[in-house]
Design a protein around this motif. Structure first.
Motif, PDB file in Angstrom:
ATOM      1  N   PRO A 672       0.898  -1.410   0.304  1.00 33.40           N
ATOM      2  CA  PRO A 672       0.056   0.234  -0.193  1.00 33.40           C
ATOM      3  C   PRO A 672       0.927   1.346   0.031  1.00 33.40           C
ATOM      4  CG  PRO A 672      -0.195  -1.155   2.152  1.00 33.40           C
ATOM      5  CD  PRO A 672       0.387  -1.992   0.925  1.00 33.40           C
ATOM      6  N   THR A 673       2.141   1.646   0.808  1.00 33.21           N
ATOM      7  CA  THR A 673       2.933   2.214   0.962  1.00 33.21           C
ATOM      8  C   THR A 673       3.058   2.729  -0.774  1.00 33.21           C
ATOM      9  OG1 THR A 673       4.523   1.627   1.524  1.00 33.21           O
ATOM     10  CG2 THR A 673       3.389   1.890   2.979  1.00 33.21           C
ATOM     11  N   ALA A 674       3.456   1.915  -1.009  1.00 36.68           N
ATOM     12  CA  ALA A 674       4.088   2.109  -2.391  1.00 36.68           C
ATOM     13  C   ALA A 674       2.672   2.516  -3.836  1.00 36.68           C
ATOM     14  CB  ALA A 674       5.247   0.958  -3.021  1.00 36.68           C
ATOM     15  N   LEU A 676       0.324   4.349  -2.545  1.00 42.16           N
ATOM     16  CA  LEU A 676       0.153   5.517  -2.927  1.00 42.16           C
ATOM     17  C   LEU A 676       1.288   6.588  -3.145  1.00 42.16           C
ATOM     18  CD1 LEU A 676      -1.438   5.010   1.401  1.00 42.16           C
ATOM     19  CD2 LEU A 676      -2.392   5.737  -0.770  1.00 42.16           C
ATOM     20  N   LYS A 677       2.549   6.059  -3.111  1.00 41.16           N
ATOM     21  CA  LYS A 677       3.790   7.211  -2.918  1.00 41.16           C
ATOM     22  C   LYS A 677       3.476   7.571  -4.864  1.00 41.16           C
ATOM     23  CE  LYS A 677       6.741   8.199  -1.957  1.00 41.16           C
ATOM     24  NZ  LYS A 677       8.360   7.943  -1.448  1.00 41.16           N
ATOM     25  N   MET A 701      -7.233  -5.888   9.709  1.00 40.61           N
ATOM     26  CA  MET A 701      -6.421  -4.959   9.854  1.00 40.61           C
ATOM     27  C   MET A 701      -7.064  -3.727  10.528  1.00 40.61           C
ATOM     28  SD  MET A 701      -3.410  -2.830   8.021  1.00 40.61           S
ATOM     29  CE  MET A 701      -3.139  -1.310   9.065  1.00 40.61           C
ATOM     30  N   SER A 707      -3.114  -2.127  15.302  1.00 39.74           N
ATOM     31  CA  SER A 707      -2.925  -2.116  13.090  1.00 39.74           C
ATOM     32  C   SER A 707      -4.130  -1.049  13.286  1.00 39.74           C
ATOM     33  CB  SER A 707      -3.346  -3.597  13.317  1.00 39.74           C
ATOM     34  OG  SER A 707      -4.229  -3.897  13.581  1.00 39.74           O
ATOM     35  N   ARG A 710      -2.368   2.158  12.850  1.00 44.33           N
ATOM     36  CA  ARG A 710      -1.530   1.859  11.547  1.00 44.33           C
ATOM     37  C   ARG A 710      -2.257   2.571  10.728  1.00 44.33           C
ATOM     38  NH1 ARG A 710       1.234  -0.955  15.538  1.00 44.33           N
ATOM     39  NH2 ARG A 710       3.260  -1.058  15.384  1.00 44.33           N
ATOM     40  N   ALA A 713      -2.500   5.984  10.744  1.00 48.38           N
ATOM     41  CA  ALA A 713      -1.979   6.936  10.649  1.00 48.38           C
ATOM     42  C   ALA A 713      -1.353   6.511   9.454  1.00 48.38           C
ATOM     43  CB  ALA A 713      -0.511   6.155  10.942  1.00 48.38           C
ATOM     44  N   LEU A 714      -1.442   5.517   8.268  1.00 52.82           N
ATOM     45  CA  LEU A 714      -1.544   5.478   6.369  1.00 52.82           C
ATOM     46  C   LEU A 714      -2.756   7.002   5.836  1.00 52.82           C
ATOM     47  CD1 LEU A 714      -0.221   3.353   4.840  1.00 52.82           C
ATOM     48  CD2 LEU A 714      -2.799   2.310   4.465  1.00 52.82           C
ATOM     49  N   ARG A 716      -3.487   9.526   7.986  1.00 50.42           N
ATOM     50  CA  ARG A 716      -2.599  10.367   7.660  1.00 50.42           C
ATOM     51  C   ARG A 716      -1.770  11.386   6.397  1.00 50.42           C
ATOM     52  NH1 ARG A 716      -4.745  13.923  11.465  1.00 50.42           N
ATOM     53  NH2 ARG A 716      -5.885  12.401  13.413  1.00 50.42           N
ATOM     54  N   SER A 717      -1.029  10.162   6.277  1.00 44.51           N
ATOM     55  CA  SER A 717      -0.097  10.035   4.752  1.00 44.51           C
ATOM     56  C   SER A 717      -0.872  10.443   3.406  1.00 44.51           C
ATOM     57  CB  SER A 717       0.626   8.857   4.414  1.00 44.51           C
ATOM     58  OG  SER A 717       1.551   8.388   5.723  1.00 44.51           O
ATOM     59  N   ALA A 720      -0.938  13.432   3.459  1.00 46.43           N
ATOM     60  CA  ALA A 720       0.333  13.989   3.281  1.00 46.43           C
ATOM     61  C   ALA A 720       0.097  14.548   1.744  1.00 46.43           C
ATOM     62  CB  ALA A 720       1.319  14.196   4.692  1.00 46.43           C
ATOM     63  N   LEU A 721       0.423  13.159   1.426  1.00 49.42           N
ATOM     64  CA  LEU A 721       0.761  12.770   0.139  1.00 49.42           C
ATOM     65  C   LEU A 721      -0.433  14.110  -1.615  1.00 49.42           C
ATOM     66  CD1 LEU A 721       1.415   9.345   0.380  1.00 49.42           C
ATOM     67  CD2 LEU A 721       3.233  11.150  -0.539  1.00 49.42           C
TER      68      LEU A 721
END
Lengths: 779, 306
Positions: A672-674, A676-677, A701, A707, A710, A713-714, A716-717, A720-721
């Motif tokens: 997931p982080t990749a 979103l990036k 999850m 979890s 987290r 937090a995802l 929030r990212s 931010a992204l």
């Protein structure tokens, strides 16, 4: 989160609603048919207002047992309304199969079918919006159809957020007075007709309220368990016919009645509600302070209110249903978010509505939450709590990227900051903007196909575009890009021409006086919203689909024009649908969008910017701009069916990537982080019509607090992204089983195993079985 | 230039949510001095790259055999046979298999520069910030590539990245002290309380390990002790009490119990390695509850799972 108690009343209302079969209804069609013929000489706006008033006076109404918010556009719930003025040609072939078709069947009455066949179809043949549009642009539209889908040719526009505050503040009687004041000063016949139409429509709306008041009073007198409630409903409908809303209950009733009225006028998808927690809050607060209302009472009212959004559905042709499969009517409500100064606007109602959604677990309203850098932890947790149940609601939007994008699109800072969501994910000002967000869908993967294959369709061999060369002739990657741009110009120009004709026809034949009265700008200027009366006017073009385009271009740039794969060989393989699996493997192994790789992601942004720049050259019929959207609803399936094998390794006819900015299925391998990036590399400032990102998570999850933290937090990212939108599918057992059957398609499915998170399809069968068994208990 | 220091990494996994606080990226260093008989990551034990072969995916096409420059791989009726002495880890067969075959061959372990690892870890900085996460060095054993890890850590520290190290703690005290110097949180494996049993199960004594653990606690380094609970090895009657006494004596405040699982089972076959725990069933969370209860009387915070 404390889930509100679903009372016997609510449970019964819900069960009854879902049990009632969907039926085709021609009652309003008969009224429109009659009034149209009686007033042939009237201007369309006036004639339509009269037909609407007649419907308000005549449509058979009913009140569901015990409901506290009343009103519908048909006697039955979830009926499919036949609307002759727009487009009914599809019924000629499909009406007999309507009760048995696989997608959204509707029961029909033989008499109604006969009426449609014998009366409506012959009479309206050349008078519908659809037929008039076809007469003007039919051949051109057909010629570009493999690339561009021009929407809104068979139904009224919808796709707008009315000014709900104004409706609450004035009500139909107040708006009628406002129109009369303008009427006195109107200087042209056109304006006089417009204001007169509003007056007529508002009279009708008041009448509709009174009819519900009378029916409720009748039921109260009949004496039953809900007699007192019916009495209350009767009284408040009587008041709302003449006065603005004053209490929370009245406000809910008024908001719903506005939705009913708009549907009766337009029969359109995506009349959305904007920031309902904001508009309703003063009423809620006042009632609490004055002791008229408790939190529990408010919840019961909200439950009744939310149920109503599931009672109106949209009857579509079989073809349309493929593009909007399972996509209901788009009553979107947004919660939370900030204002233009950055102040946080979450309130008790934002939370109450999330709780109501959790309790009902129904597809409508399409609930959206606005996140921003200041979103409270409690709000994020409440969203996560509702998401944990699956179903994907609420979907999440990002104030920090959307507000600047809307400003860039021409909205004032204040209007941009108070944006709402139209239908699915479209961005719009509330009560001041006709965004025509679903104007067209532009299949850029098809354009690439034509660019690489000498303008010829890979599936049919037909010439669909000029021959600028092919993959066997372009000398360099730059030459491919240049040809692609030229082919895009070619289709964009024709798309604009077609859309503007459609847009103009709506203004000409489907003016909507009632809607115009609650869209800022129309009343003041005396111009109908369909003719450009709104403060903001735009048209949305969906760019379909970025992932396939980028992955294909990366193959061309990094393999073909680096000498690793011959262009002629690849073109032959495209023509033969990757007859040679080794070549297909080679392109599948190339870097793909969705893995946080700068070399692919830079292409994504380059082409988004190109498309946005290109669209800015044009103006629509209402004087507004074209702006870019990256979302497809379910169109990635039919649009993919129309595209041959593509350079990214996708086989002919296979779906395109889903959502809008999601990576191709199975292309993303880093989680997931990749994803979103990669998504964040797009220039969202230029994507002002909206974007859609789908993500999937295992339900585990959301189980443990650690979890879940987290997950928040995802989110929030995500803010931010600077990504506009994300929605989460929380995985079900059914999906896990499907993943077992077709692992390649579900490669991105994340699952909590034991002490760690893993890709489901990479686990051994026995372990998968175990997880499926475990999930069964969990879900 | 730190960029020129190479190290062997067998995976860099993003969005790890059980290897320390927040959202983390875990760097798996290859090479481990221990030989735990239950090891779930057998591909992590050797420092050099290793070929992994999945028989079930093999198409028996033979392209790998043609691709190998050393004649180190042969097609038989039962799939391919790798002569691991001839294999230099060049990856020619892996590429051939990916394009022409069934992706049955994969190379475990990649030589990466410090800069490459740092760049990959920094990609998810936005997620560390929002979650209080960071990087976790795992393995294998991070101590087996201490210089490499240290060079990575120095760069990450410049960006303020929180670093957790998952370690078995088997190293001379000077080496362990170096590890501690760049570590914000130690996830310290305690596999057995008894020296002889530790030696039998892992191939090494626990004396130095426990001394390092004690040093970390004494010097105030945040430590979470992690006990992999292995059937018949360290979950016998009396083990829980013994672990409790030991951890209390050392001064451990927080411990995790990690249930034995069988996720590594398939890898042994793919690597042509022997596995002693083939038929041992996985433990479930519930199986560890009694041990947790006992341990809680000695250690203030105990949880099952990481």
């Amino acid at each position: 989160m404390e889930i509100p108690v679903v009372s016997v009343r609510i449970q019964r209302l819900k069960d009854d609603m879902l049990r009632e079969p969907r039926r085709m209804s021609v009652e309003q069609a008969k009224i429109i048919h009659r009034i149209y013929q009686q007033h042939l000489d009237d201007a369309p706006v006036l004639r339509r207002a009269k037909a609407l008033r007649a419907a308000f006076e005549e449509i058979t109404i009913r009140i569901e047992d015990g409901e506290l918010v009343v009103g519908n556009r048909t006697w039955g719930v979830r009926s499919g309304v036949v609307f002759p003025e727009c487009g009914i040609a599809w019924m000629e072939e499909e009406i007999d199969g309507l009760p048995t078709r696989p997608q959204d069947p509707f029961l029909t009455d033989p008499e109604d079918v006969a009426f449609v066949k014998d009366v409506l179809l012959p009479f309206w043949k050349d008078k519908t919006l659809e037929s008039r549009i076809y007469q003007e642009i039919g051949p051109l539209d057909d010629a570009i159809a493999p690339v561009v889908k021009i929407n809104q040719k068979v139904r009224a526009q919808g796709h707008i957020i009315p000014d709900i505050s104004k409706w609450l503040r004035l009500g139909p009687a107040g708006i009628k007075q406002e129109a009369e004041a303008y009427l006195d000063r109107a200087d042209t016949q056109e304006k006089r007709d417009f204001y007169e139409s509003i007056r007529i429509a508002m009279d009708g709306a008041s009448t509709y309220y009174r009819r519900y008041a009378a029916l409720a009073a009748e039921r109260a007198q009949a004496g039953c368990a809900f007699a007192q409630d019916y009495q209350t409903v009767s009284e408040l409908c009587s008041r709302l016919a003449e006065q603005p809303a004053e209490t929370f209950h009245e406000a809910l009733q008024a908001v719903w009645m506005l939705m009913v009225c708009l549907q009766m006028e337009s029969n359109a998808a995506s009349f959305s509600l904007g920031r309902l927690d904001q508009y309703l809050y003063p009423y809620y607060q006042k009632d609490l302070q004055e002791g008229r209302l408790t939190e529990d009472g408010a919840l019961e009212l909200l439950l009744c209110f939310f149920l109503k959004f599931n009672q109106i559905v949209c009857m579509r042709s079989g073809l349309e249903a493929r593009y909007f499969a399972g996509f209901p009517i788009g009553f979107n409500i947004v919660l939370g978010g900030r204002d233009e100064t950055g102040a946080l606007l979450e309130n008790e109602l934002s939370f109450l509505m999330l709780r109501v959604q959790k309790a009902l677990h129904l597809p409508q309203p399409n609930l959206s939450a606005r996140l921003c850098s200041k979103s409270s932890p409690a709000f994020l947790e409440a969203c996560a709590d509702v998401l944990a149940d699956g179903g994907g609601l609420p979907q999440l939007f990002n104030d920090e990227s959307i507000i600047p994008a809307l400003e860039q699109a021409g909205l004032s800072r204040e209007d941009a900051a108070s944006y709402g969501i139209v239908g699915c994910v479209e961005l719009a000002g509330c009560g001041n903007m006709l965004g025509w967000s679903n104007a067209t869908m532009f299949n850029v993967v098809k354009v690439l196909e034509l660019t690489l294959n000498h303008g010829r369709c890979l599936l049919t061999g037909q010439n669909l575009a000029p021959d600028l060369g092919g993959l066997d002739t372009y000398p360099s990657y730059e030459a491919v890009e240049q040809a692609l741009r030229a082919q895009m110009f070619y289709f964009i120009e024709r798309m604009v021409q077609c859309h503007n004709a459609v847009d103009r026809h709506h203004g000409q034949y489907l003016p909507t006086a009632l809607l115009s009265s609650v869209v800022d700008g129309c009343m003041e200027r005396g111009i109908d919203v369909t003719c450009g009366g709104a403060r903001y006017n735009s048209s949305g073009v969906q760019f379909v689909q970025i992932a396939n385009l980028i992955d294909s271009l990366a193959v061309l740039r990094d393999l073909v024009y680096q000498g690793k794969l011959s262009g002629s060989v690849l073109l032959l393989q495209l023509q033969r649908n990757f007859e040679d699996p080794a070549i297909r493997r080679q392109v599948l192994e190339a870097p793909k969008y969705g893995n946080d790789l700068p070399q692919t992601d830079v292409l994504a942004n380059q082409w988004v910017r190109f498309m946005a720049d290109e669209l800015e050259q044009y103006r629509n019929y209402r004087g507004g701009r074209f702006h870019l959207g990256l979302y497809t609803v379910s169109a990635h399936v039919p649009m993919g069916a129309n595209v041959g094998a593509s350079c990214d390794g996708r086989l002919a006819g296979q779906p395109l990537a889903d959502g809008g900015i999601s990576p191709s299925a199975g292309a993303e391998r880093l989680g997931p982080t990749a994803i979103l990036k990669s998504a964040s590399s797009l220039e969202f400032l230029r994507i002002s019509n909206g974007s859609l990102l789908n993500m999937k998570f295992s339900s585990s999850m959301f189980q443990e607090p650690s979890s879940r933290e987290r997950f928040c937090a995802l989110l929030r990212s995500f803010v931010a992204l600077g990504i506009h939108h994300v929605q989460f599918n929380v995985v079900s057992r059914k999906e896990l089983l499907a993943a077992q059957k077709e692992p390649v398609k579900h490669r991105n499915l994340l699952i909590r195993v034991a002490g760690y998170t893993a890709y489901f399809v990479e686990l051994d069968q026995s372990l998968q079985d175990e997880i499926i068994r475990r999930t069964e208990c969990v879900l | 230039m730190s960029g020129e220091i190479f190290g062997a990494v067998f995976n860099i996994q993003k969005f790890c949510i059980h290897d320390g606080p927040g959202i983390r990226t875990t760097v798996f260093f290859k090479g481990c001095p221990l030989r735990c008989r239950w090891c779930a990551n057998p591909e992590s034990q050797a420092v050099h790259s290793q070929m992994m072969y999945d028989r079930s995916l093999c198409l028996r096409c033979g392209y790998c055999e043609k691709a190998c420059p050393n004649g180190g791989i042969h097609l038989t009726d039962d799939g391919v046979v790798i002569d691991r002495d001839l294999c230099t880890g060049c990856g020619s067969c892996v590429n051939a298999c990916a394009i022409y075959g069934g992706k049955a061959l994969s190379m475990q372990g990649d030589l990466k520069t410090v800069d490459e690892v740092v760049a990959e870890v920094l990609k998810d900085q936005v997620f560390y910030q929002s979650s209080g996460g960071g990087a976790t060095f795992s393995g294998g054993e991070v101590l087996s590539q201490l210089e490499f890890a240290e060079a990575i850590a120095v760069q990450l520290k410049r960006h303020g990245i929180h670093i957790a190290c998952e370690t078995a703690g088997y190293a001379p005290p000077e080496a362990f002290r170096r590890l501690m110097s760049f570590t914000d949180l130690l996830l310290f494996d305690v596999k057995h309380h008894d020296e002889a049993s530790h030696l039998a199960g892992t191939g090494v004594s626990n004396a130095q390990i426990l001394a390092n653990l004690r040093m970390a606690v004494t010097e105030g380094k945040p430590v979470i002790a992690r006990i992999p609970v292995i059937p018949g090895f360290n979950n016998r009657p009396g083990d829980a009490e013994a672990f409790g006494l030991l951890l209390r004596d050392i001064g451990i405040q927080e411990a995790n119990l990690l249930p034995f699982h069988q996720f590594g089972q398939g890898k042994y076959e793919k690597l042509a390695m022997e596995y002693d725990y083939d038929d041992v069933p996985s433990l479930q969370k519930e199986d560890l509850e009694p041990m947790k209860k006992v341990l809680e009387t000695y250690v203030s915070k105990v949880q099952i799972g990481g």
